[in-house]
Structure formats: structure tokens, C-alpha cells
Write an enzyme that holds these catalytic residues in place. Sequence first.
Site, PDB file in Angstrom:
ATOM      1  N   GLU A 178       0.825  -1.219   0.000  1.00  0.00           N
ATOM      2  CA  GLU A 178       0.000   0.000   0.000  1.00  0.00           C
ATOM      3  C   GLU A 178       0.857   1.266   0.000  1.00  0.00           C
ATOM      4  O   GLU A 178       1.236   1.773   1.057  1.00  0.00           O
ATOM      5  CB  GLU A 178      -0.945   0.020   1.217  1.00  0.00           C
ATOM      6  CG  GLU A 178      -1.845   1.260   1.247  1.00  0.00           C
ATOM      7  CD  GLU A 178      -2.785   1.332   2.455  1.00  0.00           C
ATOM      8  OE1 GLU A 178      -2.716   0.452   3.330  1.00  0.00           O
ATOM      9  OE2 GLU A 178      -3.580   2.275   2.509  1.00  0.00           O
ATOM     10  N   LYS A 220      -2.422  -2.046  -3.213  1.00  0.00           N
ATOM     11  CA  LYS A 220      -3.479  -1.189  -2.643  1.00  0.00           C
ATOM     12  C   LYS A 220      -3.078   0.276  -2.838  1.00  0.00           C
ATOM     13  O   LYS A 220      -2.447   0.876  -1.959  1.00  0.00           O
ATOM     14  CB  LYS A 220      -3.673  -1.520  -1.155  1.00  0.00           C
ATOM     15  CG  LYS A 220      -4.668  -0.610  -0.443  1.00  0.00           C
ATOM     16  CD  LYS A 220      -5.104  -1.173   0.899  1.00  0.00           C
ATOM     17  CE  LYS A 220      -5.965  -0.180   1.647  1.00  0.00           C
ATOM     18  NZ  LYS A 220      -6.622  -0.747   2.819  1.00  0.00           N
TER      19      LYS A 220
END
Length: 341
Positions: A178, A220
Site C-alpha cells: 500500500e 493497494k
Amino acid sequence: MNLDHLTQTAAAMVRPGKGILAADESSGTIKKRFDAIGVESTPDNRRDYRELLFRSSDAMKSYISGVILYDETIRQAANDGTPLVKLIEQAGAIPGIKVDLGAKPLPFCPGETITEGLDGLRERLKEYAGLGARFAKWRAVIDVGEGVPSWTAVRANAHALARYAALCQEQDVVPIVEPEVLMDGAHDIDRCATVTEFVLKTVFQELYEQRVVLEGMVLKPNMVIAGKKAPVQAPVEEVAEKTLMVLRRCVPAAVPGIAFLSGGQSDQEATAHLDAMNRTSRAPWRLTFSYGRALQAAPQKVWSGSAENVEAAQRAFSHRARMNSLAAAGQWRRELEEMAA
Ligand code: 5MM
């Protein structure tokens, strides 16, 4: 490393019509969320709230593929003694765990941060796997401003993400990678596109250098969107088009899925943007959600700490989960929100 195991878990996390619930708020963040609804942030209240979510059987069984937990939550049991991890598994979803230890100031880079948590990570991953986690999450935070982000911050964060991802795969745990470019500033959508491309290119170079198997991870990212304080916000179609443009330039087709963060977008914006991407996309990866706020803001408000609101809060959670599931298939319609309201 068991590659079949990793690729099967990664594929299950992004399977059609499903997405990930990010319920990994650290103690400081959940306190902020609870303060906003007038609820004291105690271990029992946090447990009750997470139990409410994980017992929302409609949402959990139909629309949620996995749940990202926080260290406290993965060790907690529901009121009747059932471990919260078991509730998630009983619903057919996969438990995961946030393993980063947060973003700390990066020396000599004013205003920028480096996400910490690599020391001892191998041992922590072993423990979390024993507690039922099959995937993990690490969030790097990249701010946008004058002279920011610096190469120093982007490179250091990308390197840490790649080291984390390699350690996860060594333990047969799927890494969610992420890198979040924040939407807090006043920058326009094109600046977000430039920074996101710079960050993702650097992240994938570092993943390659650390020998991370792309088939066994999930990305992500943020969407490409103007900063919250920008005078002009781009329309939904432009966000979808520019996000896809940047992703196509940076993300190899070997990555099975991209599960977006919501980053402070309103519930409906996050849904509309995901839907628009799935309507137009002939993308090589699945495009779904891994939302925290955009899934939880509505149920949190309805719940407000009261046991008698639990069912209504579960309905609110199911509604948002269903809307995002439709968006993951490019089948969401704004009228569905109005009908529910
Ligand atoms: C749920 O929030 C996560 C934890 O944040 P902190 O470590 O700051 O408490 C966060 O990492 C989250 O998983 C992602 O940012 C996505 O959440 P949003 O709310 O942006 O969809």
C-alpha cells in the site's frame, strides 16, 4: 515459500464481486473515529464494534473477501468467547493483519515520513500466521506539496515496502503493498498522476530487486484524484481514466489484483470511481476495494456505541459493501443509493 498457496490466496482476495474491509485502525486512529461518534475508545468498545462488523453476515458472506485486522483485534474474542478471527473465517472471508508500525518522521526530509516495522518482522509474521492471518498489509504514506515528495522519501518507503513484501512471501503470507499518495493537499489531479506514477514505478522496481513474486501480492494504491483543498475537483470519468492510465504504465499484468484505498473520499465518490473504472476497463488485473472509511463511516455513525443500533448499523455496512461489490463489477447505479436512503 509455497507459490501455489500464495497465488491462490491472492486470487481469493480479489475474487469477482468481493473486496477487502480495512478494519486495521491503530489505537490512535480508532480513537479519532470513536471521538467523532461520542464513544469511549476502550478495548471492549473496540471489540463490540468489530464484532458488529464481522457478524454482519449479509455483507461478510456476499461482498467481503478479506478483513485487515490490527494487532489487538486479531487476539480478541467476541462476547460469546468465539475468536474474532473465527467469525471472519465462518463467514468465508480471509483474515489479514496490519504489520507496519506506523509512519515516523524521516530524518532530513521535513514533513515526510518513513513507515517503520521491519525489525523482528519475520518473527511477528510467524506469530500472526499462527493466529490465522493469511495476508498482511503495510502502508507507506507519501505527501504532495512544494518540493515534496522527495526522491529520498519515495525510495526509502518503496524499499521498505519491498523488504516487507519479501518477508511476507517467505512466510507464505500474501503482502498487500500500500503506497498511499495522500489527497490532503491543494494539488490538482495531474500532479497526483505525476506523483503516483513516480511512486508506483519506484515501488515495482524495488519489488523486483527484492525478488517479490508479483503473482502472490495485491496492490493497494490511491486513486488519481485532486487534493481535497484543490479549487477544482475532476469529474468521475476523469478520475477513472487517469487512474487507469497511471496503473497501466506502472503495474505489471502479473499482479492479480488492485484493491484501492478510499483515502478520505466520500462513500459515494469512492464507489462511483471504482464503478467507472470497471465499466471502461479492459485491465489485466481485477479492480476492487480495500476501503476503511468508505465502508465504515456509515455504520459507525448509525451504531454510535448503542447496542440497540447494532442491527441498523449492520444494515448500513451491508449496503456500502453491496454498493462497492456492484462497483467492482461495473454495475453500480446512483439510483440504488437513493432507493436505500
Ligand atoms: C483503516 O485505516 C488503516 C489504518 O490506518 P492507521 O494505521 O493510520 O491507523 C489504513 O491503513 C487503511 O487501511 C487504508 O488507509 C485505507 O483506508 P481508507 O480509509 O483510506 O479507505
